[in-house]
Design an enzyme around this catalytic site. Structure first.
Site, PDB file in Angstrom:
ATOM      1  CD  GLU A  76       4.755  -4.202  -3.205  1.00  0.00           C
ATOM      2  OE1 GLU A  76       5.391  -5.250  -3.336  1.00  0.00           O
ATOM      3  OE2 GLU A  76       4.446  -3.452  -4.151  1.00  0.00           O
ATOM      4  CG  ASP A  77       4.381  -0.313  -0.297  1.00  0.00           C
ATOM      5  OD1 ASP A  77       4.663  -0.667  -1.456  1.00  0.00           O
ATOM      6  OD2 ASP A  77       3.217  -0.168   0.108  1.00  0.00           O
ATOM      7  CG  ASP A 139      -4.606  -4.590   1.843  1.00  0.00           C
ATOM      8  OD1 ASP A 139      -4.477  -3.395   2.164  1.00  0.00           O
ATOM      9  OD2 ASP A 139      -4.020  -5.122   0.875  1.00  0.00           O
TER      10      ASP A 139
HETATM   11 MN    MN Z   1      -2.285  -2.698   2.001  1.00  0.00          MN
END
Ligand code: MN
Length: 711
Positions: A76-77, A139
């Site tokens: 994702e990042d 998370d």
């Molecule tokens: Mn996370």
């Protein structure tokens, strides 16, 4: 932050065969990929996945989950691709990361439809592999712990979402600790005043009682020891959030809650659980209706324990929970405890009935908002447990009816249910089920879901199925129903009925076809009597009028003013309407009408206690609902308040009420002590929404210790 070798040691402590090398590789991979990225807290970004992995070691999760946790934000990042993950860490880890990435991508977007979409993805991913949920919860838990660093608007959104979705999910899979921590942080964020006030009171109690928890534990230990029971006892205050929820659910003030303190007795065997319970009950006074046996009837998430409330040592009201050590492990860790690190074994979420049910709701919902509403219902409510005639256990939210029960068995049973026998007696479908009821659903092939049911069912599954059916079949259903109503009515009144007669009066009902008239009757916009009187203008005496006369209704005139029918739907023309003084129904409340001798129709809320008086007379019950004009008129609501006997208390109440744009109509001091007084307040409001907002505002005020609708 956990160091690399610390994390590896943690995993190896419960799983000696863990793939050490994979853990090391994942740790370094996350470190490198997130590189110099920073969290809003100023910490390096990689600290986040490492903390998440650390949380999961507490639950002794398998190596693949820990690796996936370390990698969960890389795709994702960072520039990492899923291919890369698959090549380096294998198919299983890649699938977990993929599930988590898809969730994260939608999470960025806002709005309830996106939130619902996100939730849907989560459910789907969970049904593939429940570990996705476990990692996602860890998370979210870490994000909540660091919530203070987010900008305020984002903070509120995240807290709300946690309270609405993630904490209930954690509860649903039995992760008590995670649920409690999430709820606490979210509560402090969203309801700061209420949170601070409860914390302050807990502190006050603690100071006053000079810490009585150890004293009570000591006494309980002695009680068990005297009777030869070996056990471990712990005691704690309940969390501010659970106290707040109880205050809301039970409409109780802080002082009225008996279980500010809860004590837990862990023993070796089930037999000892019941022995320990016997000791407690023989020595201390039981608080009525507090005893629950979740050992013989576990909660749907597998939770097992005995709960009871007693006036315990030092004459303090306490809650006592009794369980075996084994049950305790499962209760705290839920799904994770069952499953833990068993190598290479996939726990498919499909095996969890409730996930299947949520997905079913999802398939039937028309739009994301509806889905979210229904699933929230499903996850939130406390449970009652009922039995099928064969003895199968069905857990349902509190307030459920036989229709909910029928849908819980199977959609087909729900769709075709016509009646129900509760503990052997035929009861209306709207009856609220009680714990332990045995329910037999009566079905008929000719039955279909009815829009009426939507007013009283509470489960998401039933609501979704009914709305779906009604959406598709609304008009046909109204037509069939209207035709049936007219045929029956005309026949019972010995009046000729034919479609030809109806054609002549189309214009009277602003209808173009006969079906339009049927549909209007079916929908309740026009009553059968309206049609009868227009078709046969000479017709007067009716059975109904005879009945009405027999029970001495004062008002029954043909052309009564239409005002009442705009306030309340489902009334017979000309009947006088009263709002019950016992429950003070407001627009927005679910209501029923009771035909009352000499009075007309009295409107009660469906949960009004006085309705018990009419249980044996179903013919007096009218199915009614609020009409379009209901809110144009002010309604009186009655509130019961407990105020501190301090200067300014009453003025504060008046201020808050004025701010909420409500009017005080009457005020009555019903009880007074040196420190407190109780008042009854009659207040003019538009609807239940306005009243609820007002109640919340009053609850936040320090000098008010209890606020509830008076019934
Ligand atoms: Mn996370």
């Amino acid at each position: 932050m956990l160091r690399q070798y610390e994390l590896v040691d943690l995993v190896k402590s419960y799983d000696p065969y863990a793939d050490e090398e994979a853990l090391n590789r994942a740790y370094v991979f996350a470190l490198k990929k997130h590189g110099s990225q920073l969290r809003t807290s100023g910490d390096p970004y990689y600290s986040h996945p490492i903390e998440v992995a650390g949380i999961l070691t507490k639950y002794k999760l398998d190596c693949a989950s820990i690796v996936a946790a370390l990698l969960h934000d890389t795709v994702e990042d960072t520039d990492t691709t899923l291919e890369e993950i698959k090549n380096v860490f294998g198919e299983q880890v890649a699938q977990l990361v993929d599930g988590l990435t898809k969730l994260a991508m939608i999470e960025q977007k806002s709005g309830s439809s996106k939130q619902a979409e996100n939730f849907r993805k989560l459910l789907l991913a969970m049904s593939e592999d429940i570990r996705v949920l476990l990692i996602k919860l860890a998370d979210r838990l870490h994000n909540m712990r660091t919530l203070g660093f987010c900008p305020p608007d984002k903070r509120a959104r995240i807290a709300r979402e946690t309270l609405d979705i993630y904490a209930p999910l954690a509860e649903r899979i039995g992760m008590e600790e995670v649920k409690d921590e999430m709820n606490e942080i979210a509560f402090a964020e969203l309801y700061k005043d209420a949170h601070d006030s409860i914390v302050a009171r807990l502190n006050f109690l603690r100071e006053q009682g000079s810490n009585i928890v150890p004293k009570i534990i000591k006494q309980l230990e002695k009680d068990m020891d005297d009777n030869g029971i070996k056990c471990t006892i712990t005691g704690r205050e309940k969390t501010p959030y659970s106290i707040w929820r109880k205050m809301q659910l039970k409409n109780a003030s802080f002082e009225q809650l008996c279980d500010i303190m809860a004590f837990r007795i862990c023993v070796d065997t089930v037999a000892e659980c019941y022995q320990a319970l016997g000791i407690i009950h023989s020595k201390y006074h039981m608080v009525p209706r507090r005893f629950k046996d979740y050992i013989s009837t576990p909660k749907p998430n597998g939770y097992q324990s005995l709960h009871t409330g007693v006036i315990g040592p030092l004459d303090v009201r306490i809650e006592v929970q009794i369980r075996t050590y084994e049950m305790h492990e499962v209760n705290e860790k839920g799904v994770a405890a069952h499953w833990a690190y068993k190598q290479g074994q996939r726990t498919e979420g499909k095996n969890f009935r409730w996930i299947r049910e949520l997905l079913e709701i999802l398939d039937q919902a028309q739009n994301p908002d509806e889905f979210l509403e229904n699933t929230k219902l499903e996850m939130y409510n406390d449970q009652v447990f009922c039995f099928t005639p064969k003895g199968d256990l069905i857990g349902l939210p509190v307030g459920s009816t036989p229709v909910d029960f029928a849908y819980a068995i199977h959609s087909n049973v729900g769709d075709t249910c016509v009646g129900a026998k509760i503990n052997g007696e035929i009861k209306p479908l709207r009856t609220i089920l009680q714990n332990g009821d045995q329910v037999e659903v009566l079905t008929s092939k000719n039955q279909h879901p009815s829009l009426e049911w939507d007013r009283f069912v509470v489960t998401g599954k039933a609501k979704a199925a009914i709305r779906r059916y009604v959406r598709i079949n609304k008009r046909e259903q109204f037509i069939a129903l209207g035709k049936e109503i007219l045929e029956k009515l005309f026949k019972s009144e010995d009046q000729e009925f034919s479609e030809k007669l109806l054609v002549n009066v189309l214009s009277d009902f602003e209808a173009e076809t006969i079906d339009d008239i049927y549909a209007k009757v079916g929908e309740g916009l026009v009553t059968g009597w309206d049609v009868l009187r227009v078709v046969h203008p000479g017709y007067r005496q009716s059975k109904l009028e005879k009945v009405v006369k027999a029970i001495k209704l004062p008002v029954f005139k043909k052309n009564a003013d239409k005002k009442d029918s705009l306030k309340i739907r489902g009334l017979i023309d000309g009947m006088a309407v009263h709002f019950a003084g016992c429950c003070h129904p407001l627009p927005g409340d679910r209501i029923v009408g009771i035909v009352t001798t000499g009075k007309g129709v009295t409107i009660h809320t469906v949960d009004c206690a006085s309705l018990h008086n009419y249980e044996q007379e179903p013919e007096r019950w009218l199915d009614v609902d609020w009409g379009p004009d209901a809110e144009n008129e002010k309604h009186i609501a009655r509130l019961k308040l407990m105020l501190s006997n301090e200067p300014g208390a009453l003025a504060n109440v008046a201020n808050i009420i004025a701010k909420a744009e409500a009017n005080i109509m009457n005020l009555n001091i019903t009880y007074r002590t040196l420190s407190y007084f109780e008042i009854l307040l009659d207040i003019e409001v538009k609807n239940v929404e306005q009243l609820n907002a007002l109640i919340l505002a009053l609850r936040a005020e320090k000098l008010i210790s209890h606020v509830a609708r008076a019934t």
